[in-house]
Design an enzyme around this catalytic site. Structure first.
Site, PDB file in Angstrom:
ATOM      1  N   GLU A 110      40.970   0.936  74.092  1.00  0.00           N
ATOM      2  CA  GLU A 110      40.968   1.966  75.126  1.00  0.00           C
ATOM      3  C   GLU A 110      40.544   3.319  74.570  1.00  0.00           C
ATOM      4  OE1 GLU A 110      43.366  -1.315  76.786  1.00  0.00           O
ATOM      5  OE2 GLU A 110      43.282  -0.309  74.837  1.00  0.00           O
TER       6      GLU A 110
ATOM      7  N   HIS B 277      53.905  -2.724  81.209  1.00  0.00           N
ATOM      8  CA  HIS B 277      52.804  -2.889  82.158  1.00  0.00           C
ATOM      9  C   HIS B 277      53.225  -2.541  83.583  1.00  0.00           C
ATOM     10  CE1 HIS B 277      51.676  -5.413  78.734  1.00  0.00           C
ATOM     11  NE2 HIS B 277      50.425  -5.343  79.139  1.00  0.00           N
TER      12      HIS B 277
END
Length: 355
Positions: free
Chosen positions: A90, A159
């Site tokens: 990322e 998450h």
């Protein structure tokens, strides 16, 4: 949210587009029912056809169409040169997006889960947000970062967080939190065209939510709140998926004679303070709802705006309702307990209204 099918409601949607008066009637006839995910995809596809500088970077965005299948099929139309699968880094591909934006592209960086903002905050907060200022206005970073928020998907603590308060705190970033397919499409198109970095949060539990979306071209300006439901007794200011919870609570309140107004800021920055304050001045009571953590969060900022702008009109303290201040559990009953519910909002509003 129940599917909106009434002609009057469809006409209202058409009025919210930036179509001319002459084409408004045809817009009503061409309203489609799209899911939230389809609306996001529709917006990106339209902007990619309109502007060949728009590209998408991210993990599994091409062949897989993202982990939630939102972008499925785009690589077949635009090719792997514009829908680009990246390595699992990322930090790396967000930095790539910042550089591409600085040199004239309009990249969309896909962060699979909003929790992974932890990995890109240097690129986002220290680079993208500050380059225009530090260059004396010579550089622009027209970057869109797509991220998710929301719990109750059984994805556990790493998450399932709603971290939209983080970028909202940083000068130089704009932050979008749409609650309906209509808003998602119009705001995404505006975000892509904006010359500033925009973080666009999509609640992962809303991807199947259906609603009316015009097939004609329209955009929604950032920083303009939307009154989703008018009322007179209490204002429910709600963000993202909490808008649907607020609307459900408003129906329950209606059964006991309490008229609730639901205001959706749609963007946490820029923030439409005037619409929020004027609503609370009218109703004299307010509950602020947000799925992020309450402590130092979006709900706290919205409550402060109301307290400052409508203090002398308040008949009760401004109340915040947010996620429980714990890591999101994997256990389904425990996870469900961390997220605000219609019943909890109903009970809080009933007490504030003295019913």
């Amino acid at each position: 949210m129940p599917e909106i099918k009434a002609t009057a409601e469809r006409a209202e949607i058409a009025e919210k587009t930036n179509l001319s008066a002459g084409s408004a009637s045809s817009a009503v006839a061409s309203i489609r029912e799209l899911t939230f995910g389809e609306a996001v995809k529709d917006a990106i596809a339209e902007e990619m056809r309109r502007d060949d500088r728009v590209v998408v970077f991210g993990e599994d965005v091409a062949e897989a169409g993202t982990a939630f299948k939102v972008l499925a099929g785009l690589v077949q139309e635009f090719g792997p040169q514009r829908i680009i699968d990246t390595p699992i880094s990322e930090a790396g591909f967000t930095g790539l997006g910042v550089g591409a934006a600085m040199t004239g592209m309009r990249p969309i960086v896909d962060i699979m889960f909003g929790d992974f903002l932890t990995l890109v905050m240097d690129q986002l907060a220290n680079q993208a947000a500050k380059i225009h200022y530090m260059s004396g206005g010579k550089w622009k970073v027209p970057l869109v970062v797509r991220a998710t928020l929301g719990a109750s998907r059984r994805s556990a603590a790493q998450h399932s967080q709603s971290l939209h308060a983080w970028p909202s705190h940083i000068p130089g970033l704009k932050v979008v939190v749409p609650s309906t397919p209509y808003d998602a499409k119009g705001l995404m198109k505006t975000a892509i065209r904006d010359d500033n970095p925009v973080v666009f949060f999509e609640d992962k539990m809303q991807y199947k939510l259906k609603g009316p979306v015009p097939s004609e071209e329209y955009t929604i300006p950032l920083g303009v709140a939307d009154v989703k439901r008018e009322g007179r007794d209490i204002t429910l200011v709600a963000t993202s998926s909490m808008v649907q919870v607020a609307l459900g609570a408003a129906k329950l309140l209606e059964e006991i004679g309490v008229s609730a107004e639901v205001v959706d800021p749609r963007t946490t920055w820029p923030l439409d303070e005037q619409t929020i304050v004027e609503s609370v001045k009218k109703t004299s009571r307010a509950i602020v709802m947000d799925e992020g953590y309450g402590r130092y969060g979006v709900a706290a900022e919205l409550a402060a705006v109301i307290a400052q702008g409508a203090f002398y009109n308040l008949d009760a303290p401004v109340t915040r309702i947010g996620a429980m201040h714990v890591p999101i559990p994997f256990s389904p009953p425990l996870e469900d307990a961390t997220v605000p519910t219609e019943r909890a909002v109903f009970e809080t509003a009933r007490k504030l209204c003295g019913r």
